[in-house]
Design a protein around this motif. Sequence first.
Motif, PDB file in Angstrom:
ATOM      1  N   LEU A   1     110.753  40.296  28.663  1.00 17.98           N
ATOM      2  CA  LEU A   1     110.789  41.752  28.535  1.00 17.98           C
ATOM      3  C   LEU A   1     111.226  42.388  29.856  1.00 17.98           C
ATOM      4  O   LEU A   1     112.012  43.341  29.876  1.00 17.98           O
ATOM      5  CB  LEU A   1     109.404  42.274  28.135  1.00 17.98           C
ATOM      6  CG  LEU A   1     109.313  43.724  27.642  1.00 17.98           C
ATOM      7  CD1 LEU A   1     110.087  43.903  26.340  1.00 17.98           C
ATOM      8  CD2 LEU A   1     107.856  44.121  27.440  1.00 17.98           C
ATOM      9  N   GLY A   2     110.722  41.843  30.939  1.00 20.16           N
ATOM     10  CA  GLY A   2     111.120  42.349  32.248  1.00 20.16           C
ATOM     11  C   GLY A   2     112.586  42.083  32.539  1.00 20.16           C
ATOM     12  O   GLY A   2     113.307  42.955  33.046  1.00 20.16           O
ATOM     13  N   MET A   3     113.036  40.891  32.199  1.00 19.81           N
ATOM     14  CA  MET A   3     114.419  40.511  32.490  1.00 19.81           C
ATOM     15  C   MET A   3     115.418  41.273  31.624  1.00 19.81           C
ATOM     16  O   MET A   3     116.511  41.626  32.085  1.00 19.81           O
ATOM     17  CB  MET A   3     114.600  39.004  32.284  1.00 19.81           C
ATOM     18  CG  MET A   3     113.818  38.141  33.271  1.00 19.81           C
ATOM     19  SD  MET A   3     114.306  38.391  34.997  1.00 19.81           S
ATOM     20  CE  MET A   3     115.959  37.669  34.984  1.00 19.81           C
ATOM     21  N   THR A   4     115.062  41.530  30.369  1.00 17.92           N
ATOM     22  CA  THR A   4     116.017  42.160  29.446  1.00 17.92           C
ATOM     23  C   THR A   4     115.917  43.681  29.419  1.00 17.92           C
ATOM     24  O   THR A   4     116.920  44.370  29.224  1.00 17.92           O
ATOM     25  CB  THR A   4     115.816  41.627  28.011  1.00 17.92           C
ATOM     26  OG1 THR A   4     114.466  41.878  27.594  1.00 17.92           O
ATOM     27  CG2 THR A   4     116.097  40.134  27.947  1.00 17.92           C
ATOM     28  N   GLU A   5     114.693  44.223  29.610  1.00 15.30           N
ATOM     29  CA  GLU A   5     114.508  45.672  29.491  1.00 15.30           C
ATOM     30  C   GLU A   5     113.969  46.321  30.766  1.00 15.30           C
ATOM     31  O   GLU A   5     113.741  47.529  30.797  1.00 15.30           O
ATOM     32  CB  GLU A   5     113.574  45.985  28.316  1.00 15.30           C
ATOM     33  CG  GLU A   5     114.110  45.500  26.971  1.00 15.30           C
ATOM     34  CD  GLU A   5     113.233  45.910  25.811  1.00 15.30           C
ATOM     35  OE1 GLU A   5     112.614  46.995  25.883  1.00 15.30           O
ATOM     36  OE2 GLU A   5     113.153  45.145  24.829  1.00 15.30           O
ATOM     37  N   GLY A   6     113.738  45.504  31.777  1.00 13.88           N
ATOM     38  CA  GLY A   6     113.266  46.060  33.046  1.00 13.88           C
ATOM     39  C   GLY A   6     111.825  46.523  33.023  1.00 13.88           C
ATOM     40  O   GLY A   6     111.398  47.294  33.888  1.00 13.88           O
ATOM     41  N   ILE A   7     111.054  46.081  32.029  1.00 12.65           N
ATOM     42  CA  ILE A   7     109.643  46.474  31.954  1.00 12.65           C
ATOM     43  C   ILE A   7     108.812  45.442  32.713  1.00 12.65           C
ATOM     44  O   ILE A   7     108.499  44.365  32.201  1.00 12.65           O
ATOM     45  CB  ILE A   7     109.171  46.592  30.489  1.00 12.65           C
ATOM     46  CG1 ILE A   7     109.945  47.694  29.768  1.00 12.65           C
ATOM     47  CG2 ILE A   7     107.666  46.875  30.427  1.00 12.65           C
ATOM     48  CD1 ILE A   7     109.592  47.852  28.300  1.00 12.65           C
ATOM     49  N   TRP A   8     108.479  45.772  33.932  1.00 14.60           N
ATOM     50  CA  TRP A   8     107.617  44.912  34.740  1.00 14.60           C
ATOM     51  C   TRP A   8     106.274  45.613  34.934  1.00 14.60           C
ATOM     52  O   TRP A   8     105.349  45.415  34.187  1.00 14.60           O
ATOM     53  CB  TRP A   8     108.274  44.609  36.095  1.00 14.60           C
ATOM     54  CG  TRP A   8     109.559  43.843  35.990  1.00 14.60           C
ATOM     55  CD1 TRP A   8     110.825  44.324  36.169  1.00 14.60           C
ATOM     56  CD2 TRP A   8     109.715  42.458  35.654  1.00 14.60           C
ATOM     57  NE1 TRP A   8     111.754  43.332  35.973  1.00 14.60           N
ATOM     58  CE2 TRP A   8     111.104  42.173  35.666  1.00 14.60           C
ATOM     59  CE3 TRP A   8     108.824  41.424  35.356  1.00 14.60           C
ATOM     60  CZ2 TRP A   8     111.615  40.908  35.390  1.00 14.60           C
ATOM     61  CZ3 TRP A   8     109.328  40.159  35.088  1.00 14.60           C
ATOM     62  CH2 TRP A   8     110.703  39.910  35.108  1.00 14.60           C
ATOM     63  N   ASN A   9     106.211  46.449  35.940  1.00 16.89           N
ATOM     64  CA  ASN A   9     104.986  47.218  36.159  1.00 16.89           C
ATOM     65  C   ASN A   9     105.354  48.600  36.683  1.00 16.89           C
ATOM     66  O   ASN A   9     106.431  48.806  37.245  1.00 16.89           O
ATOM     67  CB  ASN A   9     104.041  46.505  37.129  1.00 16.89           C
ATOM     68  CG  ASN A   9     104.662  46.323  38.504  1.00 16.89           C
ATOM     69  OD1 ASN A   9     105.867  46.119  38.617  1.00 16.89           O
ATOM     70  ND2 ASN A   9     103.858  46.390  39.544  1.00 16.89           N
TER      71      ASN A   9
END
Length: 347
Positions: A78-86
């Motif tokens: 999710l972080g890699m594809t949509e930039g949702i990290w924190n």
Amino acid sequence: METSSDPTYLLPDYSKLSDSQFTQTLLTSTSTIINQDNLIEVLNQKDIFIFIRQLTQLLNRLYYSKLQHEQWSYYYNLGMTEGIWNGRVSKKMADANSMCYTYGRSKHLIKQRLDKHKLQYEKAQQTLDEHMKNTPSNIGMDNIINMIHNSIEKDQYQLRLELERRKTMLRLDAEEHRLIETFYELKPRQTEIKSAKIIWKAIHEQQNIIDEIAIFKKWLEVHAQASSYTFQDVQLPKINHMFISLSFQGPTSSAEHVAEQTIAKAEQTVQYYNKIINNEKNNLQCTRSHHKNVYLLDQIINIISQREHNMKQRRDYELLGKVANIFNQTTLTHAGIQVNMQSNSTP
């Protein structure tokens, strides 16, 4: 933060079951796999019973490690594809806009957890492989493993639901922050900011009481036979205050009647917040006739409405976690008490 709590409270621990409880757990999974009489005969052999019990716990941990690895893989992807990290805002900003001030995990931490659970899964698989080398020669392992698999799948159902809920919560928390950021990027007027904050605050308070009503109703189901109520096992400050106030107003009323009155009063509070929300929405619409940029006003109103929808959806998923946490643990506690009472009364 909700997603940081340990989900292992939902993980079954077969090592804590008595021999008879463990046997019964397996028997409930045998309807279409293996004849129950044959299973009982197999389990009556002590060495086989110990082997199967250890195998069940090993598979239980293996499946759990796999679930956790899949969970953190989801966060990473999710972080890699949509930039949702924190994400994070100041607590002052969070309080003013009735939002969570932080969400998610850093890329570094997610990668750490991913590697950790991958290693745990590999170790669990190795331990299982070693255990299987000691398989007794006189049992059909395919049927036994299928039976154990079915039992674990059933017992880990709530755990899987919780992990899925957390995935959704992460997306909703990220959306909260995105919507707030978008709202302020539109450069709304102070009156519009004030209205938005009032609406969001009212929704926040309204959802608090809605949550308490839902938990209270569930609590009443669990304690249906009680003649008096105490809420020591749940935190319901508003419901508790209403219940106590109504109890003093009519001391001769039954606990059940006071509970009904409490729910009715709480639902009136929900409607009170609806009025606040609708009034502020009307106030925003009333500025349309003299607004210099009606298109901008529509954008602002739309973002406020999107945030309202997201807040309610987020709280729905949060409530699922609360209910599962409170009542799973309560059920386990009560079951433990019953078992202890039975064992203590055995001559």
